[in-house]
Design a protein around this motif. Structure first.
Motif, mmCIF file in Angstrom:
data_model
loop_
_atom_site.group_PDB
_atom_site.id
_atom_site.type_symbol
_atom_site.label_atom_id
_atom_site.label_comp_id
_atom_site.label_asym_id
_atom_site.label_seq_id
_atom_site.Cartn_x
_atom_site.Cartn_y
_atom_site.Cartn_z
ATOM 1 N N ARG A 123 -1.307 5.017 0.031
ATOM 2 C CA ARG A 123 -0.169 5.308 0.912
ATOM 3 C C ARG A 123 -0.573 6.142 2.128
ATOM 4 N NH1 ARG A 123 3.251 8.948 -3.326
ATOM 5 N NH2 ARG A 123 3.484 6.806 -4.106
ATOM 6 N N GLY A 124 -1.748 6.751 2.092
ATOM 7 C CA GLY A 124 -2.208 7.536 3.231
ATOM 8 C C GLY A 124 -2.960 6.722 4.260
ATOM 9 N N ARG A 125 -3.132 5.407 4.029
ATOM 10 C CA ARG A 125 -3.793 4.563 5.013
ATOM 11 C C ARG A 125 -2.979 4.505 6.298
ATOM 12 N NH1 ARG A 125 -5.781 -0.560 1.208
ATOM 13 N NH2 ARG A 125 -7.495 0.565 0.151
ATOM 14 N N ALA A 126 -3.656 4.128 7.386
ATOM 15 C CA ALA A 126 -3.049 4.244 8.719
ATOM 16 C C ALA A 126 -1.744 3.475 8.862
ATOM 17 C CB ALA A 126 -4.051 3.768 9.771
ATOM 18 N N LEU A 127 -1.673 2.254 8.325
ATOM 19 C CA LEU A 127 -0.458 1.442 8.496
ATOM 20 C C LEU A 127 0.708 1.943 7.645
ATOM 21 C CD1 LEU A 127 -2.056 -2.070 8.884
ATOM 22 C CD2 LEU A 127 -0.615 -0.901 10.552
ATOM 23 N N PRO A 128 0.551 2.125 6.333
ATOM 24 C CA PRO A 128 1.692 2.632 5.569
ATOM 25 C C PRO A 128 2.102 4.050 5.964
ATOM 26 C CG PRO A 128 -0.268 2.497 4.179
ATOM 27 C CD PRO A 128 -0.579 1.777 5.451
ATOM 28 N N ALA A 129 1.161 4.811 6.495
ATOM 29 C CA ALA A 129 1.486 6.170 6.935
ATOM 30 C C ALA A 129 2.127 6.180 8.311
ATOM 31 C CB ALA A 129 0.231 7.036 6.939
ATOM 32 N N GLY A 130 2.200 5.011 8.973
ATOM 33 C CA GLY A 130 2.840 4.925 10.271
ATOM 34 C C GLY A 130 2.005 5.438 11.427
ATOM 35 N N LEU A 131 0.681 5.578 11.240
ATOM 36 C CA LEU A 131 -0.184 6.092 12.292
ATOM 37 C C LEU A 131 -0.539 5.024 13.328
ATOM 38 C CD1 LEU A 131 -2.624 8.205 10.073
ATOM 39 C CD2 LEU A 131 -0.587 8.978 11.308
ATOM 40 N N ILE A 132 -0.456 3.758 12.930
ATOM 41 C CA ILE A 132 -0.790 2.646 13.819
ATOM 42 C C ILE A 132 0.308 1.596 13.709
ATOM 43 C CG2 ILE A 132 -2.427 0.762 14.258
ATOM 44 C CD1 ILE A 132 -4.649 2.538 13.248
ATOM 45 N N GLU A 133 0.688 1.019 14.828
ATOM 46 C CA GLU A 133 1.703 -0.036 14.811
ATOM 47 C C GLU A 133 1.110 -1.326 14.234
ATOM 48 O OE1 GLU A 133 3.166 -0.571 18.714
ATOM 49 O OE2 GLU A 133 3.806 1.524 18.970
ATOM 50 N N PRO A 134 1.866 -2.043 13.393
ATOM 51 C CA PRO A 134 1.353 -3.268 12.778
ATOM 52 C C PRO A 134 0.842 -4.301 13.782
ATOM 53 C CG PRO A 134 3.359 -2.588 11.674
ATOM 54 C CD PRO A 134 3.200 -1.685 12.863
ATOM 55 N N GLY A 135 1.554 -4.474 14.893
ATOM 56 C CA GLY A 135 1.128 -5.450 15.889
ATOM 57 C C GLY A 135 -0.233 -5.125 16.475
ATOM 58 N N ARG A 136 -0.488 -3.852 16.713
ATOM 59 C CA ARG A 136 -1.784 -3.438 17.240
ATOM 60 C C ARG A 136 -2.885 -3.677 16.208
ATOM 61 N NH1 ARG A 136 -1.609 -0.116 21.809
ATOM 62 N NH2 ARG A 136 0.501 0.469 22.484
ATOM 63 N N ASP A 175 0.826 -1.205 0.000
ATOM 64 C CA ASP A 175 0.000 0.000 0.000
ATOM 65 C C ASP A 175 0.864 1.261 0.000
ATOM 66 O OD1 ASP A 175 -2.390 -1.355 -0.081
ATOM 67 O OD2 ASP A 175 -2.794 -1.201 2.074
ATOM 68 N N ALA A 176 2.046 1.167 0.615
ATOM 69 C CA ALA A 176 2.939 2.328 0.667
ATOM 70 C C ALA A 176 3.462 2.708 -0.716
ATOM 71 C CB ALA A 176 4.104 2.034 1.604
ATOM 72 N N LYS A 177 3.377 1.796 -1.673
ATOM 73 C CA LYS A 177 3.881 2.054 -3.022
ATOM 74 C C LYS A 177 2.819 2.649 -3.947
ATOM 75 C CE LYS A 177 7.087 -1.860 -2.696
ATOM 76 N NZ LYS A 177 7.504 -3.160 -3.283
ATOM 77 N N MET A 178 1.578 2.694 -3.481
ATOM 78 C CA MET A 178 0.494 3.184 -4.332
ATOM 79 C C MET A 178 -0.007 4.536 -3.843
ATOM 80 S SD MET A 178 -1.748 -0.187 -5.356
ATOM 81 C CE MET A 178 -2.408 -0.494 -3.713
ATOM 82 N N VAL A 179 -0.238 5.429 -4.779
ATOM 83 C CA VAL A 179 -0.709 6.774 -4.437
ATOM 84 C C VAL A 179 -2.048 6.708 -3.727
ATOM 85 C CG1 VAL A 179 -1.420 8.995 -5.383
ATOM 86 C CG2 VAL A 179 0.553 7.801 -6.361
ATOM 87 N N ARG A 180 -2.939 5.838 -4.197
ATOM 88 C CA ARG A 180 -4.289 5.793 -3.650
ATOM 89 C C ARG A 180 -4.364 5.186 -2.248
ATOM 90 N NH1 ARG A 180 -6.789 0.546 -4.668
ATOM 91 N NH2 ARG A 180 -8.835 1.517 -4.445
#
Length: 272
Positions: free
Chosen positions: A56-69, A49-54
């Motif tokens: 990359r703003g999601r919570a995980l690729p944007a680093g807003l939420i930790e993957p484990g959580r 998702d981090a590689k796609m423009v549409r």
């Protein structure tokens, strides 16, 4: 839309009034499991998702939420939703929603990087919610549930082919094997888009043929099915992003109108 189609299946399967509490419990269970499956999809695809423009703003690729959580949250939601359905509604509804979550997370999601058939496999869990709603109301799967399943299964193909055509560069950058991303000419995409639009036109009339809906639904759905087919043919004749967006808009309008026609006829039947 998942909750709308699940509610539709419940209302059409139920022949009793005053079933608000079972319907509410059904929607809560479906919402939990569906939301959890979406979270797990985001978890598994966070690097792509981090590689796609549409995306990359999601919570995980944007680093807003930790993957484990996110993983814990997603698994918890799926388990809670399925248990609620199995314990408070019935086992059949819980089983169907569990199957849908499993297919979405562990079949459709990894297939997106393996084969373009991911769209067809992904259409299966996407078509289960109305069937689960029907099972929640009746405890079994009847012909009406299968008709709703077939409609949702067919509808998703032109809908997602249009999306994949618009964002084919994004999908290609992330390594997703969406058909437009691996076949730039679009020949197979266009054939499948028209083919499934024709299939949708035919299968959408089945509810009237089996007595689940009346003639208002029949002629209304025939009209919007033909309009959907026209949009698909226009897209196939001129393979542009603009025509793909027109098909996408047609598909977005199609489903609420079809569901509305079913409910109108159902209301006539209930109060006649």
């Amino acid at each position: 839309m998942v909750l709308v189609t699940a509610a539709l299946g419940f209302l059409l399967g139920s022949r009793e009034h005053g079933s608000f509490v079972p319907l509410l419990l059904t929607l809560m269970g479906v919402a939990g499991a569906t939301g959890g499956a979406a979270v797990l999809n985001n978890y598994l695809e966070r690097e792509f998702d981090a590689k796609m423009v549409r995306t990359r703003g999601r919570a995980l690729p944007a680093g807003l939420i930790e993957p484990g959580r996110a993983l814990t949250f997603g698994v918890g939601l799926v388990i809670a939703g399925v248990l609620l359905l199995a314990c408070a509604v019935n086992l059949m509804a819980g089983f169907l929603v569990l199957i849908a979550a499993f297919l979405y997370v562990l079949v459709y999601t990894p297939l997106k990087r393996i084969t373009w058939w991911n769209t067809t496999f992904g259409a299966i869990p996407g078509a289960i919610p109305p069937m689960a709603g029907w099972a929640a109301a009746t405890g079994h799967i009847g012909p009406g549930a299968w008709a709703l399943f077939a409609i949702l299964f067919a509808w998703q193909h032109p809908h997602f082919f249009a999306i994949a055509w618009i964002f084919q560069d994004d999908y290609r950058a992330a390594g997703f094997k969406m058909l437009p991303a691996i076949e730039p000419s679009g020949s197979r995409t266009m054939r499948l888009t028209i083919g499934f639009s024709l299939f949708l036109l035919g299968v959408s009339l089945v509810p009237t043929l089996i007595g689940m809906a009346g003639w208002t639904y029949f002629f209304g759905t025939l009209l919007i099915g033909l309009l959907m087919l026209v949009a698909a043919v226009s897209f196939a004749r001129e393979r542009s992003a603009a025509n793909a967006r027109q098909l996408l808009k047609a598909s977005i309008l199609y489903l609420p109108l079809l569901l509305g026609f079913i409910l109108v006829d159902a209301c006539f039947n209930w109060f006649s």
